[in-house]
Design a protein around this motif. Structure first.
Motif, mmCIF file in Angstrom:
data_model
loop_
_atom_site.group_PDB
_atom_site.id
_atom_site.type_symbol
_atom_site.label_atom_id
_atom_site.label_comp_id
_atom_site.label_asym_id
_atom_site.label_seq_id
_atom_site.Cartn_x
_atom_site.Cartn_y
_atom_site.Cartn_z
ATOM 1 N N ILE A 18 33.279 55.370 35.367
ATOM 2 C CA ILE A 18 34.746 55.327 35.351
ATOM 3 C C ILE A 18 35.240 54.047 36.016
ATOM 4 O O ILE A 18 36.153 53.374 35.508
ATOM 5 N N SER A 19 34.635 53.686 37.135
ATOM 6 C CA SER A 19 35.013 52.473 37.847
ATOM 7 C C SER A 19 34.789 51.231 36.991
ATOM 8 O O SER A 19 35.619 50.322 36.968
ATOM 9 N N ASP A 20 33.668 51.198 36.269
ATOM 10 C CA ASP A 20 33.373 50.038 35.419
ATOM 11 C C ASP A 20 34.384 49.914 34.282
ATOM 12 O O ASP A 20 34.856 48.805 33.981
ATOM 13 N N TYR A 21 34.720 51.026 33.645
ATOM 14 C CA TYR A 21 35.704 50.971 32.563
ATOM 15 C C TYR A 21 37.092 50.598 33.105
ATOM 16 O O TYR A 21 37.858 49.885 32.440
ATOM 17 N N TYR A 22 37.400 51.066 34.297
ATOM 18 C CA TYR A 22 38.666 50.696 34.929
ATOM 19 C C TYR A 22 38.706 49.194 35.207
ATOM 20 O O TYR A 22 39.719 48.534 34.939
ATOM 21 N N GLN A 23 37.609 48.641 35.712
ATOM 22 C CA GLN A 23 37.534 47.201 35.943
ATOM 23 C C GLN A 23 37.696 46.420 34.642
ATOM 24 O O GLN A 23 38.247 45.323 34.628
ATOM 25 N N LEU A 24 37.218 46.991 33.559
ATOM 26 C CA LEU A 24 37.304 46.334 32.259
ATOM 27 C C LEU A 24 38.753 46.115 31.826
ATOM 28 O O LEU A 24 39.048 45.201 31.058
ATOM 29 N N THR A 25 39.660 46.944 32.322
ATOM 30 C CA THR A 25 41.071 46.852 31.932
ATOM 31 C C THR A 25 41.840 45.777 32.709
ATOM 32 O O THR A 25 43.052 45.646 32.516
ATOM 33 N N LYS A 26 41.166 45.032 33.577
ATOM 34 C CA LYS A 26 41.832 44.044 34.430
ATOM 35 C C LYS A 26 43.026 44.688 35.149
ATOM 36 O O LYS A 26 44.191 44.351 34.884
ATOM 37 N N PRO A 27 42.769 45.632 36.041
ATOM 38 C CA PRO A 27 43.849 46.428 36.641
ATOM 39 C C PRO A 27 44.912 45.610 37.363
ATOM 40 O O PRO A 27 46.093 45.963 37.315
ATOM 41 N N GLY A 28 44.525 44.523 38.027
ATOM 42 C CA GLY A 28 45.525 43.711 38.722
ATOM 43 C C GLY A 28 46.541 43.129 37.769
ATOM 44 O O GLY A 28 47.759 43.177 38.006
ATOM 45 N N ILE A 29 46.050 42.568 36.658
ATOM 46 C CA ILE A 29 46.945 41.986 35.651
ATOM 47 C C ILE A 29 47.763 43.078 34.979
ATOM 48 O O ILE A 29 48.967 42.906 34.723
ATOM 49 N N THR A 30 47.137 44.222 34.704
ATOM 50 C CA THR A 30 47.840 45.325 34.047
ATOM 51 C C THR A 30 49.003 45.842 34.898
ATOM 52 O O THR A 30 50.102 46.102 34.380
ATOM 53 N N THR A 68 44.190 45.160 26.056
ATOM 54 C CA THR A 68 44.157 43.707 25.871
ATOM 55 C C THR A 68 43.256 43.053 26.906
ATOM 56 O O THR A 68 42.452 42.171 26.579
ATOM 57 N N GLY A 69 43.382 43.485 28.157
ATOM 58 C CA GLY A 69 42.509 42.954 29.203
ATOM 59 C C GLY A 69 41.051 43.256 28.922
ATOM 60 O O GLY A 69 40.175 42.405 29.100
ATOM 61 N N ALA A 70 40.771 44.470 28.454
ATOM 62 C CA ALA A 70 39.395 44.863 28.150
ATOM 63 C C ALA A 70 38.837 44.058 26.975
ATOM 64 O O ALA A 70 37.680 43.627 26.999
ATOM 65 N N HIS A 71 39.675 43.841 25.954
ATOM 66 C CA HIS A 71 39.186 43.097 24.788
ATOM 67 C C HIS A 71 38.977 41.628 25.131
ATOM 68 O O HIS A 71 38.057 40.985 24.602
ATOM 69 N N ASN A 94 25.989 43.843 32.135
ATOM 70 C CA ASN A 94 25.325 44.876 31.316
ATOM 71 C C ASN A 94 25.484 46.302 31.852
ATOM 72 O O ASN A 94 24.654 47.172 31.583
ATOM 73 N N ARG A 95 26.571 46.548 32.581
ATOM 74 C CA ARG A 95 26.834 47.917 33.024
ATOM 75 C C ARG A 95 27.559 48.703 31.937
ATOM 76 O O ARG A 95 27.569 49.927 31.945
ATOM 77 N N ILE A 96 28.183 47.970 31.008
ATOM 78 C CA ILE A 96 28.798 48.584 29.834
ATOM 79 C C ILE A 96 28.274 47.855 28.607
ATOM 80 O O ILE A 96 28.279 46.624 28.550
ATOM 81 N N ASP A 97 27.829 48.608 27.635
ATOM 82 C CA ASP A 97 27.353 48.031 26.378
ATOM 83 C C ASP A 97 28.526 47.384 25.625
ATOM 84 O O ASP A 97 29.639 47.918 25.624
ATOM 85 N N SER A 98 28.289 46.248 24.995
ATOM 86 C CA SER A 98 29.377 45.518 24.337
ATOM 87 C C SER A 98 30.025 46.327 23.211
ATOM 88 O O SER A 98 31.236 46.250 23.005
ATOM 89 N N THR A 99 29.235 47.120 22.487
ATOM 90 C CA THR A 99 29.807 47.955 21.419
ATOM 91 C C THR A 99 30.765 48.988 22.001
ATOM 92 O O THR A 99 31.867 49.202 21.471
ATOM 93 N N ILE A 103 34.934 49.180 21.358
ATOM 94 C CA ILE A 103 35.550 50.436 20.904
ATOM 95 C C ILE A 103 36.602 50.894 21.907
ATOM 96 O O ILE A 103 37.715 51.299 21.531
ATOM 97 N N PHE A 104 36.266 50.816 23.179
ATOM 98 C CA PHE A 104 37.193 51.202 24.243
ATOM 99 C C PHE A 104 38.460 50.351 24.208
ATOM 100 O O PHE A 104 39.585 50.878 24.238
ATOM 101 N N SER A 105 38.305 49.037 24.084
ATOM 102 C CA SER A 105 39.462 48.139 24.129
ATOM 103 C C SER A 105 40.372 48.328 22.922
ATOM 104 O O SER A 105 41.599 48.418 23.064
ATOM 105 N N LEU A 106 39.791 48.410 21.741
ATOM 106 C CA LEU A 106 40.610 48.555 20.537
ATOM 107 C C LEU A 106 41.297 49.919 20.485
ATOM 108 O O LEU A 106 42.434 50.034 19.995
ATOM 109 N N THR A 107 40.626 50.944 20.995
ATOM 110 C CA THR A 107 41.240 52.272 21.051
ATOM 111 C C THR A 107 42.490 52.241 21.927
ATOM 112 O O THR A 107 43.539 52.789 21.548
ATOM 113 N N LEU A 108 42.397 51.608 23.092
ATOM 114 C CA LEU A 108 43.550 51.508 23.985
ATOM 115 C C LEU A 108 44.686 50.712 23.344
ATOM 116 O O LEU A 108 45.857 51.110 23.424
#
Length: 300
Positions: A18-30, A68-71, A94-99, A103-108
């Motif tokens: 959960i923490s890794d996916y949250y980091q993927l969203t660039k929370p500060g910018i969001t 957008t931050g995740a993508h 490599n804590r999150i697979d690129s595929t 999928i996560f970024s485009l879904t959001l």
């Protein structure tokens, strides 16, 4: 004991994911995007704020900004791995697979777009989607071609208050809204340039053009940063004239702009990483202080 340890391990693993996916969203910018959107929403609401619509705007904007931050991190995952400041992000590490990441970024992104269309209005959705397209389709690839990417990147960075204004009243024609755009646009350029100057070797090693070409001593970087800081002063005055704000905002806004300019001039005079760092911290403080000045003016 073994079962307890297994359960604890599972919980820690889930928490890490959960923490890794949250980091993927660039929370500060969001969060910064949400704050700018809310300022636009409040000013665009006039005398009466529709809190239900505001809540929907927050949800939809969060989804599309986080996606957008995740993508962006997906698109730059290989280059992020070359820089010290980004090498430990979830994708290059490599804590999150690129595929899974794409999928996560485009879904959001598309969930946020659909939510804004259905629950707010199509104009607000269009502004948010344009923000995403410019950020991902123009700014992100341009970072590897020209330092002009900083000016282009300032456009999607400055569109959230426009989206907030459109969410409130369905219009993008009000002058006050575009003055908000101007404040964020001209704030963002010295903010990014200060960071770029501090990390220029890191950026250069990864193939990013984040400072003007052949700007070895920082003259061009200092010039463009200072020019943008100077332009914040007349824009602040026009906010007072055209956005329905009083002398409270004018006084506070001018004070913050002059302090920001002071640090920009200091950087222009010395052009060291130390003064770039001070300019960066001044930029981090400036925008939330201006937004606070807007809310103090409106509600007190």
């Amino acid at each position: 004991m073994s079962t307890f340890e297994d359960n604890a391990s599972i919980k820690n693993s889930i928490s890490s994911v959960i923490s890794d996916y949250y980091q993927l969203t660039k929370p500060g910018i969001t969060i910064a995007v949400l704050a700018s959107m809310l300022v636009g929403f409040v000013l665009g609401s006039g005398a009466e704020i529709n809190f239900a619509v505001m809540l929907h705007a927050i949800v939809g904007t969060y989804l599309i900004a986080a996606g957008t931050g995740a993508h962006n991190q997906f698109l730059e995952r290989n280059y992020d791995g070359l820089m010290k400041r980004t090498a430990k992000r979830p994708l290059p590490d490599n804590r999150i697979d690129s595929t899974k990441g794409v999928i996560f970024s485009l879904t959001l992104i598309f969930a946020g777009l659909a939510y804004l269309i259905l629950m707010v209005n199509p104009i607000a959705a269009g502004v948010s989607f344009a923000t995403t397209l410019i950020y991902l389709g123009i700014y992100t690839p341009l970072k590897r071609v020209s330092a002009f990417n900083i000016a282009i990147g300032a456009i999607p960075g400055a569109l959230p208050p426009v989206g907030g204004w459109a969410a409130a009243n369905g219009s993008i024609a009000d002058p006050g809204m575009w003055l908000l755009f101007g404040i964020v646009f001209f704030w963002q350029i010295p903010h990014v340039m200060a960071i770029a100057w501090m990390c220029k070797d890191d950026y250069s090693g990864a193939g990013f053009f984040m400072v003007p070409k052949n700007d070895l001593n920082g003259t061009k970087t200092a010039f463009w940063s200072t020019l943008c800081l100077i332009l914040l002063i007349p824009i602040t005055f026009m906010m007072y004239q055209f956005a329905g704000l009083s002398l409270i905002f004018l006084t506070l806004g001018m004070l913050f702009a002059l302090i920001f300019l002071f640090y920009g001039i200091r950087f222009a005079m010395h052009r060291t990483k130390e003064h770039a760092k001070k300019l960066m911290f001044a930029s981090i403080a400036y925008l939330p202080l201006v937004w606070i000045a807007v809310f103090v003016d409106l509600f007190f």
